[in-house]
Every structure is written in C-alpha cells, then in structure tokens.
Design an enzyme around this catalytic site. Structure first.
Site, PDB file in Angstrom:
ATOM      1  CG  HIS A   1      -1.732  -1.241   1.359  1.00 40.13           C
ATOM      2  ND1 HIS A   1      -3.029  -1.289   0.910  1.00 40.13           N
ATOM      3  CD2 HIS A   1      -1.453  -2.473   1.842  1.00 40.13           C
ATOM      4  CE1 HIS A   1      -3.518  -2.507   1.127  1.00 40.13           C
ATOM      5  NE2 HIS A   1      -2.586  -3.245   1.693  1.00 40.13           N
TER       6      HIS A   1
ATOM      7  CG  HIS B   1      -6.350  -6.817   1.462  1.00 41.27           C
ATOM      8  ND1 HIS B   1      -6.021  -6.211   0.283  1.00 41.27           N
ATOM      9  CD2 HIS B   1      -5.389  -6.467   2.360  1.00 41.27           C
ATOM     10  CE1 HIS B   1      -4.898  -5.515   0.466  1.00 41.27           C
ATOM     11  NE2 HIS B   1      -4.500  -5.645   1.706  1.00 41.27           N
TER      12      HIS B   1
ATOM     13  CD  GLU C   1      -4.750  -8.215   7.056  1.00 38.34           C
ATOM     14  OE1 GLU C   1      -5.690  -7.641   6.467  1.00 38.34           O
ATOM     15  OE2 GLU C   1      -3.713  -7.610   7.443  1.00 38.34           O
TER      16      GLU C   1
ATOM     17  CG  ASP D   1       0.142  -5.281   4.280  1.00 39.09           C
ATOM     18  OD1 ASP D   1      -0.543  -4.735   3.389  1.00 39.09           O
ATOM     19  OD2 ASP D   1      -0.362  -5.805   5.297  1.00 39.09           O
ATOM     20  CG  ASP D   2       0.357  -1.153   5.172  1.00 39.24           C
ATOM     21  OD1 ASP D   2      -0.025  -0.334   4.336  1.00 39.24           O
ATOM     22  OD2 ASP D   2      -0.287  -2.170   5.488  1.00 39.24           O
TER      23      ASP D   2
HETATM   24  N1  ADE Z   1      -4.692  -1.267   4.217  1.00 35.63           N
HETATM   25  C1  ADE Z   1      -3.374  -1.140   4.400  1.00 35.63           C
HETATM   26  N2  ADE Z   1      -2.859  -2.267   4.888  1.00 35.63           N
HETATM   27  C2  ADE Z   1      -3.875  -3.150   5.021  1.00 35.63           C
HETATM   28  C3  ADE Z   1      -3.984  -4.491   5.469  1.00 35.63           C
HETATM   29  N3  ADE Z   1      -2.925  -5.179   5.919  1.00 35.63           N
HETATM   30  N4  ADE Z   1      -5.195  -5.058   5.483  1.00 35.63           N
HETATM   31  C4  ADE Z   1      -6.267  -4.381   5.065  1.00 35.63           C
HETATM   32  N5  ADE Z   1      -6.228  -3.124   4.637  1.00 35.63           N
HETATM   33  C5  ADE Z   1      -5.034  -2.514   4.605  1.00 35.63           C
HETATM   34 ZN    ZN Z   2      -2.617  -5.113   2.550  1.00 34.01          ZN
END
Ligand code: ADE
Ligand code: ZN
Length: 342
Positions: A20, A198, A201, A279-280
């Site tokens: 992201h 997604h 998770e 991911d982030d």
């Molecule tokens: N937005 C940013 N990271 C995310 C994640 N791991 N799961 C869902 N939405 C997200």
């Molecule tokens: Zn994600």
C-alpha cells in the site's frame, strides 16, 4: 543465517505485489509534508509518532495509517511518496511492483483523484527511467465504506483508466465481506481491469471463497487463514491462485504471535503460489528484503530452493506479459548460479 542464503534473498530479482503506497509513508516524510502543507499533526515528534506504532489488530493500525495519510494533498506529495518507495524497492532488487493506492482516503479530504493518480503515475515513470523498475498501480476500494461510494470512486477514476491496471479491496475486513462489493467488481471486470482482494487476513476462509466466486479475484491478498479449510487449500493449489503473504505485517497485527509461528512453510508445502511482500513497510518494520530475511531467519526449515520458488511465484502471479516473466525468470536463474555456485 548462511551468507549464501542471505545474498540470494537480497540479490534475487523479485516482484512486489502487495504494497500500500500510503503504508510506505515514513514518519520523517509525514513531518516534512505536514510542514510543507501546513497540516497539524497529533504528535510532537517523529519519535512520539513511532511510539504510537504499537498495534493490537488490523483496526488499531488502520486508525493511525489513515491519520498519517492526512499530510498527502498535492500531486507532488504522491510523487515524493512513491518515488521514495521505488528507490528502496530498487535497492531490494524489486524489478516489478504492482502497488495499491486508496483514493477514497484522499478524495474524502477534498484531494482531487487526478492529483493522486498523476503524482503516483509520474513516480512510476521515473522509477522505470532511473532503475528499469516496472511499476503499475492498483486502485483499492475501502471496504468499510458503502458499495455505492466505491462505484462513485470507480467512475471518478475511469477517465484515468490507462494509468492503473486493476482494482483491489482493503481496509477493515471483518463485517465487510466480499459480496458487499460484487456489483462494483463486475463493473471493473467489464472495464477490463484486473481484480484482486484482501481476504483471509483477519476474516474467515469463507471470505476467500467469496472473493474468488463472487468477485472473481485473480489473486488473494494475505489469504493465510485458508489453512482452516483443507478443501479450499486444495482448490487454491489446483487453480494456482496466488496468495500475497506479508509476514512482518501478520506479526505486527497479531495474525500470528511470531514469525516462527507463521504458516508460510505450510502454505509452500501445500504447493500454493505464495509470494512474500511488505504490505505497509513504514509501519511494520521493513521493506521486502527485510521480510525475506526475518522470515527465513525465524524459520530455519526454509531453504534457498524455497527462496527461488517465492521469487518465481512473484513473477508468475504478476500481471505482466509472459515474455517479461520469462526474462525475469532467466535473470533469477543467473543470480542463483552466481550466488549459489561460488
Ligand atoms: N490497508 C493497508 N494495509 C492493510 C492491510 N494489511 N489489510 C487491510 N487493509 C489494509
Ligand atoms: Zn494489505
């Protein structure tokens, strides 16, 4: 760790498919952009902001992630953000990246969608010119919002259709199942867009099934909870549905208690098309090579063969022409020979 394995993890060409771009916003850049754009922050310093990065689940992270994104206002902010990510990705030998962006996080604050897409697209072009890194954009809908809001976002984005290759679905998973977005995803497919989502998770395996059956998702982002449904695992393996797994994220958001407890080895053993992604990274402690290094460090049963499989899977799972995949596959083999046979 074996130095050859470490060199391989660092040097092997790889694709990043679950990133992201707002999640690559480092605290230092948050403060720089806040000053440039005269945005007031709730934290006094980079250190105080970093201290707030103690998450207990997905929602506790998302609250801080959306607050951080409030400093992004102009096309040049989106350019700076993405260019900084591509620089780090290139250093990690990422040769191809399909990056998510969340337009609704920005349009809700009055930022024109054109500024978001133009800034990101400019950075994609520069990354290709500077490092030969091929970069594509995937527009994500926020699943905690309504489907008609996603539909309106799609309509706003379609004039910029040539600048993004697909759509995804992110944000708070529980209580926002894939079927909520069946109509907007159908419309995206009609527009010739790739679709990913997604699922699995924090949400149950049923969300993965419904992402496949109702959204026609071509890849599942995360998907780690598939193991709770053995028939689903068999299907994912048979259909070679890629899972874009994010190990450091999963530990920070407490999907797994530790990297040593991550189910990546089980997913690989089941023959799934698994990939490793960040991911982030600004929030979860590392970019893609850091994800590889820490995961392989914590799971000694993972070998150089697994590393090569993960890199090959990243190319297989990407939305690029077969010729490109073959070229990266050949580069991967050349790196394998150079690192492992000397
Ligand atoms: N937005 C940013 N990271 C995310 C994640 N791991 N799961 C869902 N939405 C997200
Ligand atoms: Zn994600």
């Amino acid at each position: 760790m074996d130095p050859k394995l470490e060199s391989l993890l660092r040097q092997m060409p790889k694709a990043e498919l679950h990133l992201h771009i707002e999640g690559s916003l480092e605290p230092e850049m948050i403060f720089r952009l806040a000053e440039r754009n005269h945005v007031k922050l709730a934290y006094d310093s980079v250190e105080a902001l970093r201290r707030a990065y103690a998450f207990t689940d997905l929602q506790s992270f998302l609250d801080i992630y959306y607050a951080g994104a409030s400093v992004l206002l102009k096309a040049e902010d989106f350019f700076d953000l993405a260019f900084a990510y591509f620089q780090k990705a290139a250093a990690d030998n990422v040769v191809h990246a399909e990056i998510f962006f969340d337009p609704q996080t920005h349009t809700a604050r009055g930022v024109p969608i054109a500024a978001v897409i133009e800034g990101l697209e400019h950075a994609c072009r520069r990354a290709h010119a500077e490092w030969g890194l091929s970069a594509k954009l995937i527009l994500c809908f926020l699943r905690h919002l309504r489907e008609d809001e996603a539909m309106a976002t799609l309509e706003e984005a379609l004039p910029h259709r040539k600048h993004f290759i697909g759509v995804g679905l992110d944000s708070s998973e529980r209580g926002h199942p894939p079927e909520k977005f069946a109509r907007v995803f159908a419309r995206c497919r009609e527009a010739g867009l790739h679709v990913v989502a997604h699922a699995g998770e924090e949400g149950p395996p049923e969300y993965i099934r419904n992402a496949l059956d109702l959204l026609k998702a071509e890849r599942i982002d995360h998907g780690v909870r598939c193991v709770e449904d053995p028939a689903l695992v068999l299907r994912l393996a048979r259909e070679r549905v890629p899972l874009t797994v994010c190990p450091l994220s999963n530990v920070k958001l407490r999907v797994f208690p530790s990297l040593a407890a991550h189910n990546l080895p089980a997913l690989l053993a089941a023959g799934l098309c698994v990939t490793i992604n960040s991911d982030d990274p600004a929030y979860f402690g590392g970019y893609v090579v850091q994800n590889y290094l820490e995961t392989f460090g914590a799971l000694p049963q993972l070998t150089a063969e697994h590393a090569l499989t993960l890199a090959r899977n990243s190319f297989e799972a990407s939305f690029v022409p077969a010729a490109e995949k073959a070229r990266w596959g050949a580069e991967l083999e050349a790196v394998r020979a150079r690192v492992m046979e000397h």
